[in-house]
Design a protein around this motif. Structure first.
Motif, PDB file in Angstrom:
ATOM      1  N   HIS B  92       0.702  -1.320   0.002  1.00  0.00           N
ATOM      2  CA  HIS B  92      -0.167  -0.083   0.028  1.00  0.00           C
ATOM      3  C   HIS B  92       0.785   1.420  -0.145  1.00  0.00           C
ATOM      4  CE1 HIS B  92      -2.933   2.926   1.269  1.00  0.00           C
ATOM      5  NE2 HIS B  92      -4.026   1.896   0.781  1.00  0.00           N
ATOM      6  N   ALA B  94       0.636   3.802   1.399  1.00  0.00           N
ATOM      7  CA  ALA B  94       0.692   4.606   2.633  1.00  0.00           C
ATOM      8  C   ALA B  94       1.921   4.139   3.285  1.00  0.00           C
ATOM      9  CB  ALA B  94      -0.540   4.499   3.530  1.00  0.00           C
ATOM     10  N   ARG B 142      -6.096   1.466   9.387  1.00  0.00           N
ATOM     11  CA  ARG B 142      -7.248   0.768   8.486  1.00  0.00           C
ATOM     12  C   ARG B 142      -7.191   0.713   7.206  1.00  0.00           C
ATOM     13  NH1 ARG B 142      -9.705   3.019  12.747  1.00  0.00           N
ATOM     14  NH2 ARG B 142     -10.850   1.853  14.180  1.00  0.00           N
ATOM     15  N   ILE B 143      -5.513   0.170   6.811  1.00  0.00           N
ATOM     16  CA  ILE B 143      -5.391  -0.093   5.388  1.00  0.00           C
ATOM     17  C   ILE B 143      -6.250  -1.325   4.971  1.00  0.00           C
ATOM     18  CG2 ILE B 143      -3.663  -0.606   3.783  1.00  0.00           C
ATOM     19  CD1 ILE B 143      -1.756   1.010   5.297  1.00  0.00           C
ATOM     20  N   PRO B 144      -7.067  -1.227   4.074  1.00  0.00           N
ATOM     21  CA  PRO B 144      -7.872  -2.349   3.647  1.00  0.00           C
ATOM     22  C   PRO B 144      -7.149  -3.420   3.170  1.00  0.00           C
ATOM     23  CG  PRO B 144      -7.975  -0.621   2.264  1.00  0.00           C
ATOM     24  CD  PRO B 144      -7.207  -0.144   2.954  1.00  0.00           C
ATOM     25  N   ARG B 156      -1.357   1.170  -8.104  1.00  0.00           N
ATOM     26  CA  ARG B 156      -1.187   0.236  -7.086  1.00  0.00           C
ATOM     27  C   ARG B 156      -0.192  -0.786  -7.503  1.00  0.00           C
ATOM     28  NH1 ARG B 156      -4.613   1.210  -2.621  1.00  0.00           N
ATOM     29  NH2 ARG B 156      -5.058   3.262  -2.612  1.00  0.00           N
TER      30      ARG B 156
END
Lengths: 110, 383
Positions: B92, B94, B142-144, B156
């Motif tokens: 991810h 982030a 809460r990275i999915p 991504r």
């Protein structure tokens, strides 16, 4: 849903925001709702020069920051997860600068 | 199995614990009743059930569980999608790039933390802290655990491909240390590239990355001699290149080049494949390689690509054209290959004193022992 703070970093003080940016701020809650999120609260800070700092017992008249961007305000939003929060935060109108997204602890759950 | 369990627990640490518990149960049960027909499925089912039990307990303890999950689905083969979810979670944007690589190794490839630390030449405590921080961010921000939405997928996927590419290049020429190649990293990277290709068959850049790694892999054995000395392309024994891997890469490249403008990995793979197909350096299709480098420079304008293009240019138009192109580059003074490339052009132009100075500059920047040895020999030859 989880809560996130969206910090707005800007070079332009709130009272000098261009009219279209102000309008975009007004329109934001509706857009966020349309995307399945919710704005819990939103507020802009007064000019950084109005800050009073407390360090221990000492009061001083501010953080004396010489940064290019200052924290101009924040939103508290509700979102499903980080990706949803990021998608909502991207709607924030910014003249020059950007936003930061930070998850909030829910003390009601703890 | 970890991936399938993470989907239930939404918590990496809990999932790791549950998987451990499942193994313990397996040891007890299998010793008593014999090994089941599908041990993997047995373990996954047990881990999933343990995870669900754990969640049920947590639910009665807390009035509201913040990360409440969807109702448990029917038992199906959960693997391909779950692994893909796990890859995208680990990669991810982030998370920092180093955290992405470390997490992918740890959670997708199952490499133990001390081995991840060893591969990246950092103390174990540093790597453990890095992985813990990243896991914490996944949980708290809460990275999915999800395959990105269609509109987010290209960006991504690019992050995931970069992680695999970085993993391979780190293994292919270790940044420091005594061995040139770290097999454990190149093998993991190749496995991941195959997995991404299999899971996302329509993604051409995933095919391109796999093809690129396959061509490198085909030549890997010939990059050093018996004593570990680095061999240049011209010195490598082309007869020992793995033709089966090169053929597999060719098929992927042909498919990926067929439609629309190709991206970075497809172009790099096409260049590598042209080198691999040539019977000798002299018979390499340099004009075609130069065309591909021009295209690559458009989609990936990097000084390192421009340096490689200069090498192809020198083969097509001569060393003075190559030297002029290299001297026009900016911001690469700290890059050892800039100096060794200049040195090679200068020597071919008969400017030996300048060539030696450039080799010395490259040597001062090289930290890998095999590379240092190579450059030292070049410097001595010139003298």
């Amino acid at each position: 849903m989880a809560q996130y703070a969206v910090f707005m970093f800007e070079r332009v003080p709130p009272e000098e925001l261009p009219a279209e940016v102000m309008q975009a701020h007004m329109d934001m809650p509706e857009k966020v709702t349309a995307l399945g999120g919710r704005i819990v609260a939103g507020m802009a800070f007064e000019d950084v020069g109005t800050t009073t700092a407390i360090r221990g017992d000492e009061l001083t008249d501010g953080p004396f920051l010489e940064t290019k961007e200052v924290l101009g305000g924040l939103f508290i939003i509700e979102a499903r997860d980080l990706d949803h929060a990021l998608a909502l935060a991207k709607l924030t109108p910014i003249v020059e600068g950007g936003v930061e997204v930070r998850p909030l602890l829910d003390f009601q759950v703890l | 199995m970890l991936a399938a369990t993470v989907r239930v627990t939404r918590d990496l640490d809990a999932a790791e614990e549950v998987v451990q518990d499942a193994y313990v149960q397996a040891l007890e049960r299998w010793a008593r009743d014999g090994v089941p027909a599908k041990p993997g499925a047995w373990l996954t089912t047990v881990a999933r059930r343990l995870a669900l039990n754990r969640l049920a307990r947590a639910k009665t303890l807390a009035t509201k569980l913040p990360l409440l999950l969807d109702a448990p689905e029917a038992e199906a083969d959960p693997l391909p999608d779950d692994r893909l979810r796990l890859v995208f979670t680990c990669c991810h944007p982030a998370l920092s790039r180093e955290a992405q690589v470390a997490l992918t190794l740890r959670l997708v490839c199952g490499v133990a933390t001390p081995d991840v630390a060893h591969a990246f030449l950092v103390p174990e405590a540093t790597m453990a802290a890095r992985i813990t921080r990243a896991k914490k961010k996944i949980a708290r921000a809460r990275i999915p655990y999800a395959i990105p939405a269609q509109e987010d997928l290209p960006a991504r996927l690019d992050a995931a491909l970069s992680v695999v590419y970085l993993l391979y290049t780190t293994g292919h020429t270790a940044p420091a240390g005594d061995a040139l190649v770290r097999d454990e990293l190149t093998t993991r990277a190749l496995d991941l590239a195959r997995m991404l290709r299999a899971l996302l068959p329509a993604a051409r850049e995933a095919a391109g990355l796999l093809a690129l790694l396959l061509v490198h892999e085909a030549r890997r054995e010939t990059r050093t001699d018996a004593s570990g000395r680095l061999l240049r392309l011209a010195e490598q024994d082309r007869g020992r290149w793995d033709r089966a891997l090169i053929g597999e890469a060719d098929a992927l490249i042909v498919g990926a080049l067929r439609s629309a403008p190709p991206g970075r990995y497809v172009l790099q793979a096409a260049i590598a494949a042209l080198h691999a197909q040539a019977p000798s350096v002299a018979e390499t299709d340099w004009p075609q390689i130069l065309v591909l480098y021009d295209a690559l420079l458009r989609v990936w304008p990097s000084a390192v690509v421009a340096l490689n293009r200069a090498v192809a240019l020198a083969e097509v138009e001569g060393p003075d054209a190559g030297l002029a192109a290299v001297d026009a580059l900016e911001g690469l003074d700290g890059y050892r290959y800039l100096h060794s490339t200049r040195a090679d052009f200068l020597r071919r132009l008969g400017r030996h004193a300048e060539a030696d100075a450039a080799y010395a500059a490259a040597l001062a920047l090289a930290e890998n022992i095999a590379e240092r040895a190579f450059l030292a020999v070049e410097l001595a030859d010139g003298a």
